[in-house]
Design an enzyme around this catalytic site. Structure first.
Site, short mmCIF file in Angstrom:
data_model
loop_
_atom_site.label_atom_id
_atom_site.label_comp_id
_atom_site.label_asym_id
_atom_site.label_seq_id
_atom_site.Cartn_x
_atom_site.Cartn_y
_atom_site.Cartn_z
N GLY A 1 0.82 -1.21 0.00
CA GLY A 1 0.00 0.00 0.00
C GLY A 1 0.85 1.25 0.00
O GLY A 1 0.50 2.26 -0.63
N ARG B 1 3.69 1.64 -1.47
CA ARG B 1 4.22 1.87 -2.82
C ARG B 1 3.17 2.53 -3.71
O ARG B 1 3.50 3.36 -4.56
CB ARG B 1 4.72 0.55 -3.41
CG ARG B 1 6.03 0.12 -2.79
CD ARG B 1 6.45 -1.29 -3.14
NE ARG B 1 7.76 -1.56 -2.53
CZ ARG B 1 8.33 -2.74 -2.46
NH1 ARG B 1 7.71 -3.80 -2.97
NH2 ARG B 1 9.51 -2.89 -1.87
N GLY C 1 16.79 29.44 -17.93
CA GLY C 1 17.59 29.87 -16.79
C GLY C 1 16.77 30.10 -15.53
O GLY C 1 17.24 29.86 -14.41
N GLU D 1 10.66 3.63 -0.26
CA GLU D 1 9.64 2.57 -0.40
C GLU D 1 10.06 1.54 -1.45
O GLU D 1 9.23 0.90 -2.11
CB GLU D 1 8.27 3.15 -0.76
CG GLU D 1 7.69 4.10 0.26
CD GLU D 1 7.05 3.38 1.43
OE1 GLU D 1 7.10 2.14 1.48
OE2 GLU D 1 6.51 4.07 2.31
N THR E 1 13.64 0.97 -4.16
CA THR E 1 14.22 1.63 -5.33
C THR E 1 13.58 1.12 -6.62
O THR E 1 12.90 0.09 -6.64
CB THR E 1 15.73 1.36 -5.40
OG1 THR E 1 15.92 -0.05 -5.60
CG2 THR E 1 16.44 1.80 -4.14
#
Length: 375
Positions: free
Chosen positions: A234, A236, A334, A357, A359
């Protein structure tokens, strides 16, 4: 993708709150590295800090799609707030899902209002992507546990009043505990200095002969890792949702800028390459959103492969958020490299979504396991 009337109303409410209350303070909070506590208290009044608390304990008890929507809209305001909320909700989820009736009654009603703040202590310096390698121990001595070890990268580490902790109770056994922050021997380390997410409170936690009663154990011995992984599925989806909100914020900022910025006798939105960039940003944001909503809907479908759906959403949405915020900064030229515009903060914040959570590499591992039907 169709939302119910209630879900759409909540989305409108949180989006308006993000625009009117969160975004105006986001840059200052980032610059000063101070979490906006007034925002937290306001979220408590809106019942958005009890989203994973059952109604009988004073919570909102949202459905998974609504939870995803709220995370998306909070991140539209600023990822620092959304991250703090999702980690607090991870802690309340653990107590609600695995706690005893006594533990639920003790903690959840007040946590649903936002105080005490919850933290989730799983990661360690040598055990990030592989929590089974954690070194923190909880040794039982009669009717108490004695905890020793260190946890790293803890969101709400300083702000929290209660910690959901994972520790080893045996060589291969990870167990889950709930610990009041004021427990003797529990100390907070100095805050991390981070590239982005600077308003989020991130610290190490140390446990030096911390004694807690057996009643503070949330899971039976050895069942903590399985519990953590189920909760993190959940989590994730929440990070995927936040990635979508972050990307949408960058896209909207870019749309506004290219419509107003004039070069070569007209707005740069008339330049074909700029238009193609905006189209690409929209497609990536929408792709992440659709995968995330699908993953959220699988949470209540017992026949669905939710871990694969969650990891797919998290992987795609977070990587796309990196691309979209990068494009937004580039379109600002810029100006995008200065703090005068929000896109530089969005760009810095997006980087963490591919890391915490789990990689992107871990998500790919989970996805492959699901696609290859390896269980």
């Amino acid at each position: 993708m169709q939302l119910t009337d209630e879900q759409a109303a909540i989305q409108d409410l949180v989006h308006e709150f993000a625009l009117e209350e969160i975004q105006p303070v986001a840059s200052e909070a980032d610059a000063t590295e101070q979490f906006p506590e007034a925002i937290w208290d306001a979220l408590g009044e809106l019942d958005l800090l009890g989203m994973t608390v059952p109604e009988e304990y004073g919570g909102f008890d949202t459905d998974p799609v609504t939870y995803s929507i709220v995370n998306e809209e909070l991140a539209y305001g600023t990822l620092a707030v959304a991250t703090a909320v999702s980690v607090h909700c991870l802690a309340t989820s653990c107590i609600a899902s695995f706690g005893s009736e006594e533990q639920k009654e003790r903690w959840l009603p007040e946590m649903a209002g936002g105080r005490p703040v919850g933290a989730f202590a799983l990661s360690e310096t040598g055990a990030g992507s592989n929590p089974a390698e954690m070194a923190t121990t909880a040794e039982r001595e009669g009717d108490r546990y004695v905890i020793n070890g260190d946890k790293q990268w803890i969101t709400n580490g300083e702000r929290s009043d209660v910690v959901v902790l994972f520790a080893k109770t045996g060589p291969e056994e990870i167990t889950q505990f709930v610990i009041p922050k004021e427990t003797p021997g529990l100390s907070v380390g100095p805050p991390e200095t981070k590239l982005g997410l600077r308003a989020s409170d991130t610290t190490p936690l140390s446990f030096d002969d911390v004694e807690i009663p057996v009643e503070n154990r949330l899971t039976p011995e050895g069942e903590g890792l399985r519990a953590a992984l189920s909760i993190l599925t959940g989590g994730r989806i929440a990070i995927a949702s936040q990635s979508v909100g972050l990307a949408q914020s960058a896209l909207d900022a870019a749309k506004s800028y290219v419509s107003e910025r004039e070069q070569f006798g007209g707005p740069i939105a008339d330049i074909q390459s700029v238009r193609h960039t905006i189209a690409r940003m929209h497609a990536k944001t929408e792709a992440g959103r659709r995968l995330t909503r699908h993953a959220a809907r699988t949470r209540r479908d017992p026949s669905a492969d939710t871990p694969t759906a969650a990891s797919t959403a998290k992987y795609v949405a977070s990587e796309n958020a990196m691309d979209v915020t990068n494009d937004a900064l580039q379109l600002h030229g810029g100006y995008g490299y200065t703090t005068e515009f929000d896109v530089e903060r969005l760009y810095r914040d997006a980087r963490i979504t591919t890391i915490y959570e789990g990689t992107s590499q871990i998500q790919q591992t989970v996805i492959a396991r699901g696609v290859l039907d390896e269980g």
